[in-house]
Design a protein around this motif. Sequence first.
Motif, PDB file in Angstrom:
ATOM      1  N   PRO A 150       0.826  -1.219   0.000  1.00  0.00           N
ATOM      2  CA  PRO A 150       0.000   0.000   0.000  1.00  0.00           C
ATOM      3  C   PRO A 150       0.857   1.265   0.000  1.00  0.00           C
ATOM      4  N   ASP A 151       0.367   2.294  -0.655  1.00  0.00           N
ATOM      5  CA  ASP A 151       1.117   3.546  -0.742  1.00  0.00           C
ATOM      6  C   ASP A 151       1.444   4.106   0.645  1.00  0.00           C
ATOM      7  N   SER A 152       0.535   3.941   1.583  1.00  0.00           N
ATOM      8  CA  SER A 152       0.781   4.473   2.937  1.00  0.00           C
ATOM      9  C   SER A 152       1.970   3.767   3.591  1.00  0.00           C
ATOM     10  N   ASP A 153       2.114   2.459   3.344  1.00  0.00           N
ATOM     11  CA  ASP A 153       3.258   1.714   3.871  1.00  0.00           C
ATOM     12  C   ASP A 153       4.548   2.126   3.166  1.00  0.00           C
ATOM     13  N   ILE A 154       4.468   2.325   1.864  1.00  0.00           N
ATOM     14  CA  ILE A 154       5.638   2.755   1.097  1.00  0.00           C
ATOM     15  C   ILE A 154       6.156   4.091   1.619  1.00  0.00           C
ATOM     16  N   ASP A 155       5.248   5.018   1.863  1.00  0.00           N
ATOM     17  CA  ASP A 155       5.660   6.338   2.350  1.00  0.00           C
ATOM     18  C   ASP A 155       6.345   6.243   3.714  1.00  0.00           C
ATOM     19  N   LYS A 156       5.850   5.367   4.574  1.00  0.00           N
ATOM     20  CA  LYS A 156       6.494   5.190   5.876  1.00  0.00           C
ATOM     21  C   LYS A 156       7.926   4.703   5.710  1.00  0.00           C
ATOM     22  N   ILE A 157       8.098   3.674   4.895  1.00  0.00           N
ATOM     23  CA  ILE A 157       9.411   3.049   4.720  1.00  0.00           C
ATOM     24  C   ILE A 157      10.392   3.987   4.029  1.00  0.00           C
ATOM     25  N   THR A 158       9.918   4.695   3.016  1.00  0.00           N
ATOM     26  CA  THR A 158      10.828   5.469   2.175  1.00  0.00           C
ATOM     27  C   THR A 158      11.200   6.828   2.761  1.00  0.00           C
ATOM     28  N   HIS A 159      10.328   7.427   3.604  1.00  0.00           N
ATOM     29  CA  HIS A 159      10.716   8.741   4.130  1.00  0.00           C
ATOM     30  C   HIS A 159      10.024   9.164   5.415  1.00  0.00           C
ATOM     31  N   GLU A 160       8.752   8.811   5.615  1.00  0.00           N
ATOM     32  CA  GLU A 160       8.031   9.359   6.766  1.00  0.00           C
ATOM     33  C   GLU A 160       8.646   8.938   8.096  1.00  0.00           C
ATOM     34  N   ASN A 161       9.024   7.679   8.223  1.00  0.00           N
ATOM     35  CA  ASN A 161       9.623   7.212   9.479  1.00  0.00           C
ATOM     36  C   ASN A 161      10.939   7.925   9.760  1.00  0.00           C
ATOM     37  N   ALA A 162      11.762   8.075   8.745  1.00  0.00           N
ATOM     38  CA  ALA A 162      13.066   8.716   8.924  1.00  0.00           C
ATOM     39  C   ALA A 162      12.906  10.163   9.372  1.00  0.00           C
ATOM     40  N   LEU A 163      11.993  10.877   8.753  1.00  0.00           N
ATOM     41  CA  LEU A 163      11.800  12.284   9.106  1.00  0.00           C
ATOM     42  C   LEU A 163      11.299  12.421  10.538  1.00  0.00           C
ATOM     43  N   ARG A 164      10.425  11.507  10.949  1.00  0.00           N
ATOM     44  CA  ARG A 164       9.898  11.562  12.323  1.00  0.00           C
ATOM     45  C   ARG A 164      10.964  11.163  13.340  1.00  0.00           C
ATOM     46  N   LEU A 165      11.636  10.059  13.096  1.00  0.00           N
ATOM     47  CA  LEU A 165      12.612   9.549  14.063  1.00  0.00           C
ATOM     48  C   LEU A 165      13.758  10.534  14.293  1.00  0.00           C
ATOM     49  N   TYR A 166      14.212  11.175  13.214  1.00  0.00           N
ATOM     50  CA  TYR A 166      15.358  12.064  13.324  1.00  0.00           C
ATOM     51  C   TYR A 166      14.957  13.538  13.444  1.00  0.00           C
ATOM     52  N   SER A 167      13.668  13.787  13.696  1.00  0.00           N
ATOM     53  CA  SER A 167      13.167  15.151  13.909  1.00  0.00           C
ATOM     54  C   SER A 167      13.661  16.085  12.807  1.00  0.00           C
ATOM     55  N   PHE A 168      13.502  15.643  11.568  1.00  0.00           N
ATOM     56  CA  PHE A 168      14.069  16.355  10.420  1.00  0.00           C
ATOM     57  C   PHE A 168      12.963  16.953   9.566  1.00  0.00           C
ATOM     58  N   ASP A 169      12.990  18.260   9.417  1.00  0.00           N
ATOM     59  CA  ASP A 169      11.933  18.989   8.713  1.00  0.00           C
ATOM     60  C   ASP A 169      12.303  19.180   7.246  1.00  0.00           C
ATOM     61  N   MET A 170      12.232  18.122   6.464  1.00  0.00           N
ATOM     62  CA  MET A 170      12.583  18.222   5.056  1.00  0.00           C
ATOM     63  C   MET A 170      11.554  19.021   4.267  1.00  0.00           C
ATOM     64  N   PHE A 171      10.281  18.797   4.544  1.00  0.00           N
ATOM     65  CA  PHE A 171       9.238  19.461   3.767  1.00  0.00           C
ATOM     66  C   PHE A 171       9.071  20.925   4.150  1.00  0.00           C
ATOM     67  N   GLY A 172       9.706  21.334   5.262  1.00  0.00           N
ATOM     68  CA  GLY A 172       9.716  22.748   5.592  1.00  0.00           C
ATOM     69  C   GLY A 172      10.681  23.529   4.725  1.00  0.00           C
ATOM     70  N   LYS A 173      11.553  22.819   4.009  1.00  0.00           N
ATOM     71  CA  LYS A 173      12.563  23.466   3.160  1.00  0.00           C
ATOM     72  C   LYS A 173      12.209  23.381   1.677  1.00  0.00           C
ATOM     73  N   ALA A 174      11.383  22.416   1.299  1.00  0.00           N
ATOM     74  CA  ALA A 174      11.028  22.251  -0.112  1.00  0.00           C
ATOM     75  C   ALA A 174       9.687  21.552  -0.226  1.00  0.00           C
ATOM     76  N   ASP A 175       8.982  21.830  -1.300  1.00  0.00           N
ATOM     77  CA  ASP A 175       7.701  21.190  -1.562  1.00  0.00           C
ATOM     78  C   ASP A 175       7.920  19.708  -1.880  1.00  0.00           C
ATOM     79  N   LYS A 176       7.036  18.863  -1.388  1.00  0.00           N
ATOM     80  CA  LYS A 176       7.165  17.424  -1.608  1.00  0.00           C
ATOM     81  C   LYS A 176       7.238  17.085  -3.095  1.00  0.00           C
TER      82      LYS A 176
END
Length: 429
Positions: free
Chosen positions: A356-382
Amino acid sequence: MDMNDLVLVSVDDHLVEPPDLFDQHIPAKYADDVPKLIQRADGTDAWVFEGQEATNVGLNAVAGRPPDEYGAEPTKLSEIREGCYDVHQRIRDMNANGVAAALNFPSFPQFCGQYFARAKDKDLGLAVLRAYNDWHIDEWCGTYPGRMIPQALPPIWDPQLMAEEVHRVAKKGCHAVSFSENPTKIDYPSLHDPHWDPFWQACCDENTVVNLHIGSSSSVVITSVDAPIDVMITLQPINIVQAAADLIWSPAVRKFPDLRFALSEGGIGWVPYFLERIDRVYKMHKAWTHQDFGGKLPSEVFLERVALCFIDDAFGVEARDHLNLDMVNWECDYPHSDSTWPLAPESLHSYLEGVPDSDIDKITHENALRLYSFDMFGKADKRDLTVGALRAQAGDVDLGYRSSARLKKTGSDTVTVMDLARQLPAAAE
């Protein structure tokens, strides 16, 4: 999900340090004493600090070399792809690979700063380590905001100093620290020892993830002196099961409920059986080993507290229902020989069918951004950080093989991602 719509964040890449990294960050009184990159009589490069040489200039930094030239080398910067040590070229190589952001581990200082820890003058060692962290955060990561996840090295010789450094770099936006998978192998107390408690507490306070990379015990898996190197390469990721067992049975995970670890470059395919095994051990033996997980199974605690990371693990993705998908992360491992660069999207997408797309998003970027408190989308549009959008900026990046001898292209024309992608099925045979 279409491959070009993937958003990829790698939680395990590597950098090769440039010669000028200390220039802007070391206190003036130590300016003449910092590690220096020298060229030795045999033409190889080495870092020298207090008379000790670190020959790991770019261990296994083989991105862009023909596979038949892979090895533990290179031994000098001139043999290495510029993206290993030049952040501007690294961003171009990331774009060509469709990677939006990456967390980088060090080379010559070793995974948890052991090279600095061996300093006879501990004040100098601390100054150099902090200068390294400042360079990494302010220059390597700060030059392109939102593209590099910062990670600090700890002054591993003193847990109180480690805690202070975690607090210091957190103020600069760094919420990752590299540590040893087995500190006893580098002559420090084990993961079971309260010696590390000030460090663990600081990591909890700052929401800092403790990354345990394979090989961070300064040792490799050797079954016999005459075993081929293939044995070591095969076992090295799977061998992180030892660190996993140490963690789950250590008091740290129960004493510090907010503490989070990551098993960097450890893969995920082995984890389901490991979870089954630790639960069986607990049920069968807790009466006399006196383990207590507060009403939970050890597998539940492990899945809640330990982030898992994989490069290329089709079986692990297939077995994802046995894992905690909120803690599973993808990694590229640029520029090492296990890396999927520059065809990471093609490799990963080949076994995401049906996920599922929701699982893909977790694996590919959402988990990393949350775990490392990293605001990638605050710097650029998805939309500007997808595989397709990034690769559209990298059409002129030459991905052709370059021999280590003179680092020249083997062909006369620039090789693109599309050229390489056409070869992917053949390369897998």
